[in-house]
Design an enzyme around this catalytic site. Structure first.
Site, PDB file in Angstrom:
ATOM      1  N   ARG A  68      -3.094  -2.396  -4.455  1.00 17.62           N
ATOM      2  CA  ARG A  68      -3.189  -1.101  -3.751  1.00 17.62           C
ATOM      3  C   ARG A  68      -4.640  -0.662  -3.849  1.00 17.62           C
ATOM      4  O   ARG A  68      -5.147  -0.442  -4.953  1.00 17.62           O
ATOM      5  CB  ARG A  68      -2.247  -0.089  -4.393  1.00 17.62           C
ATOM      6  N   HIS A  72       0.054  -0.274   5.406  1.00 12.96           N
ATOM      7  CA  HIS A  72       1.041  -0.260   4.321  1.00 12.96           C
ATOM      8  C   HIS A  72       2.212  -1.153   4.767  1.00 12.96           C
ATOM      9  O   HIS A  72       3.302  -0.668   5.074  1.00 12.96           O
ATOM     10  CB  HIS A  72       1.490   1.190   4.073  1.00 12.96           C
ATOM     11  N   GLN A 110       5.778  -0.987   3.181  1.00 11.14           N
ATOM     12  CA  GLN A 110       6.522   0.204   3.616  1.00 11.14           C
ATOM     13  C   GLN A 110       7.176  -0.070   4.970  1.00 11.14           C
ATOM     14  O   GLN A 110       8.353   0.243   5.185  1.00 11.14           O
ATOM     15  CB  GLN A 110       5.555   1.397   3.715  1.00 11.14           C
ATOM     16  N   ASP A 134       4.528  11.349   7.740  1.00  5.52           N
ATOM     17  CA  ASP A 134       3.920  11.080   6.430  1.00  5.52           C
ATOM     18  C   ASP A 134       2.939  12.220   6.157  1.00  5.52           C
ATOM     19  O   ASP A 134       2.648  13.029   7.052  1.00  5.52           O
ATOM     20  CB  ASP A 134       3.203   9.708   6.475  1.00  5.52           C
ATOM     21  N   CYS A 138       8.019   8.118   4.315  1.00  2.92           N
ATOM     22  CA  CYS A 138       7.799   7.078   3.306  1.00  2.92           C
ATOM     23  C   CYS A 138       7.847   7.636   1.892  1.00  2.92           C
ATOM     24  O   CYS A 138       8.041   6.880   0.944  1.00  2.92           O
ATOM     25  CB  CYS A 138       6.451   6.406   3.558  1.00  2.92           C
ATOM     26  N   ARG A 145      12.560  -0.485  -0.208  1.00  4.54           N
ATOM     27  CA  ARG A 145      11.296  -1.047  -0.702  1.00  4.54           C
ATOM     28  C   ARG A 145      11.598  -2.180  -1.677  1.00  4.54           C
ATOM     29  O   ARG A 145      10.972  -3.231  -1.664  1.00  4.54           O
ATOM     30  CB  ARG A 145      10.449   0.032  -1.414  1.00  4.54           C
TER      31      ARG A 145
HETATM   32  N1   CP Z   1       5.842   5.193  -0.214  1.00  3.39           N
HETATM   33  C1   CP Z   1       5.048   4.769  -1.212  1.00  3.39           C
HETATM   34  O1   CP Z   1       4.300   3.790  -1.098  1.00  3.39           O
HETATM   35  O2   CP Z   1       5.185   5.500  -2.363  1.00  3.39           O
HETATM   36  P1   CP Z   1       4.236   5.387  -3.629  1.00  3.39           P
HETATM   37  O3   CP Z   1       2.887   5.877  -3.234  1.00  3.39           O
HETATM   38  O4   CP Z   1       4.893   6.276  -4.666  1.00  3.39           O
HETATM   39  O5   CP Z   1       4.187   3.960  -4.091  1.00  3.39           O
HETATM   40  N1  NVA Z   2      -0.527   7.774   3.754  1.00  2.00           N
HETATM   41  C1  NVA Z   2      -0.215   7.931   2.350  1.00  2.00           C
HETATM   42  C2  NVA Z   2       0.932   7.048   1.987  1.00  2.00           C
HETATM   43  C3  NVA Z   2       1.417   7.180   0.580  1.00  2.00           C
HETATM   44  C4  NVA Z   2       2.571   6.291   0.297  1.00  2.00           C
HETATM   45  C5  NVA Z   2      -1.448   7.614   1.527  1.00  2.00           C
HETATM   46  O1  NVA Z   2      -2.143   6.648   1.838  1.00  2.00           O
HETATM   47  O2  NVA Z   2      -1.709   8.338   0.569  1.00  2.00           O
END
Ligand code: CP
Ligand code: NVA
Length: 329
Positions: A121, A148, A151, A242, A282, A310
């Protein structure tokens, strides 16, 4: 009947499918590869529900390299690999300081000597691209500033569970961010009509829209961009949103809250959507901002099914990438 089903499930699970080495962006996967993985995910979810998971990732280790916070992604990866008999090591940026303490490409080569698979990440999408380029093991994008994909796999599993047709219209309201891009890509790959409603300066770039439209042409899906959330939501089967402020955009928070105020899933949008529409997010959600409490708690909401999926999507993803990489049978 149950035995026949079980034989069919085994047959599907044992058929060798071809997948790419990594999952950096779903744009790199063919429609068929995405559809195959989702089919396997549905089957494996059923197996998991009847306690029939094979622990075939015994002694395989996943490294989670996380520059940003996470709850769902981290937990679902850790639980997924543990359920299949493997192990997991979690490394925050504070622990390894990748890219600062040493080049990302060196980190990629070292990880390849210790572990069997990596999920990362990252802030900058190029970090996960460099990891993939220099790793001899599979690398999964667990969220970057651009995409993502994990997701989107879980989201599509959820949509497929709720609608039998591939013509369900998916409408995304709000920021054209990482989640929106991956959702749009999976819809375009699999032929689902996709609409996005966002303020002009926060919509898809021309470059991305071009790639999306090329993809959509291949599958017969249609891509439409709107400014008006009401216009976009008319007859929607899926209403998705989101956060207005993604991780890394905290300095823009005040501006974004102003600009995005009309882009909220609420009773007004739900009243123009299709009668059997579902509401997706999400998570984590900022209730009262991009989605109202009422919408997220409505009978249309499937946000916790999405969160559960997930786990199912990533578990099969890890197994298939490791299989591909001949790390397991
Ligand atoms: N939806 C998602 O990726 O959640 P987190 O940021 O908690 O991993
Ligand atoms: N768009 C958000 C998604 C979190 C799961 C971010 O990148 O913070």
């Amino acid at each position: 009947m149950e035995q026949e089903n079980h034989i069919l499930i085994r047959k599907i699970m044992n058929t060798q499918k071809q997948f790419p080495k990594h999952l950096v962006s779903l744009l790199d996967w063919s429609s068929e590869q995405i559809a195959d993985l989702l089919n396997l995910a549905h089957v494996m979810k059923k197996e998991a529900k009847c306690g029939k998971l094979k622990r075939d990732l015994d002694r395989r280790t996943l490294a989670l390299i996380f520059e940003k916070s996470s709850m769902r992604t981290r937990v679902s990866f850790e639980v997924g690999i543990t359920q299949l008999g493997g192990a997991c090591i979690y490394l925050s940026q504070k622990d390894i300081n990748l890219g600062e303490r040493e080049p990302v490409k060196d980190g990629a080569r070292v990880f390849s000597r210790y572990v069997d698979i990596v999920a990362a990440r990252v802030f900058d999408h190029s970090t996960v691209e460099i990891l993939a380029e220099h790793s001899s093991i599979p690398v999964i994008n667990a969220l970057s500033d651009k995409y993502h994909p994990c997701q989107a796999l879980a989201d599509m599993m959820t949509i497929q569970e709720k609608f039998l047709t591939t013509r369900a219209t998916v409408v995304y309201i709000g920021d054209a961010n990482n989640v929106a891009r991956s959702l749009a890509v999976i819809c375009a790959k699999l032929g689902y009509p996709f609409r996005i409603a966002s303020p002009s300066n926060y919509s898809f770039t021309k470059d991305f829209l071009g790639k999306l439209q090329d993809t959509a042409e291949g599958s017969g899906s249609g891509i439409e961009c709107f400014n008006s959330p009401v216009e976009a939501s008319k007859g929607a089967d899926v209403l998705y949103t989101d956060t207005w402020v993604s991780m890394g955009q905290e300095a823009e928070e005040a501006d974004r809250k102003n600009v995005f105020a009309p882009y909220r899933i609420d009773s007004r949008l739900q009243s123009v959507a299709g009668e059997n529409h579902i509401v997706m997010h999400c998570l984590p959600a900022s209730r009262g901002e991009e989605i109202t409490d009422e919408a997220i708690e409505s009978r249309n909401s499937v946000v916790f099914d999405q969160a559960e999926n997930r786990l199912h999507a990533q578990r099969i993803l890890m197994r298939e990438l490791l299989k591909q990489h001949q790390k397991i049978q």
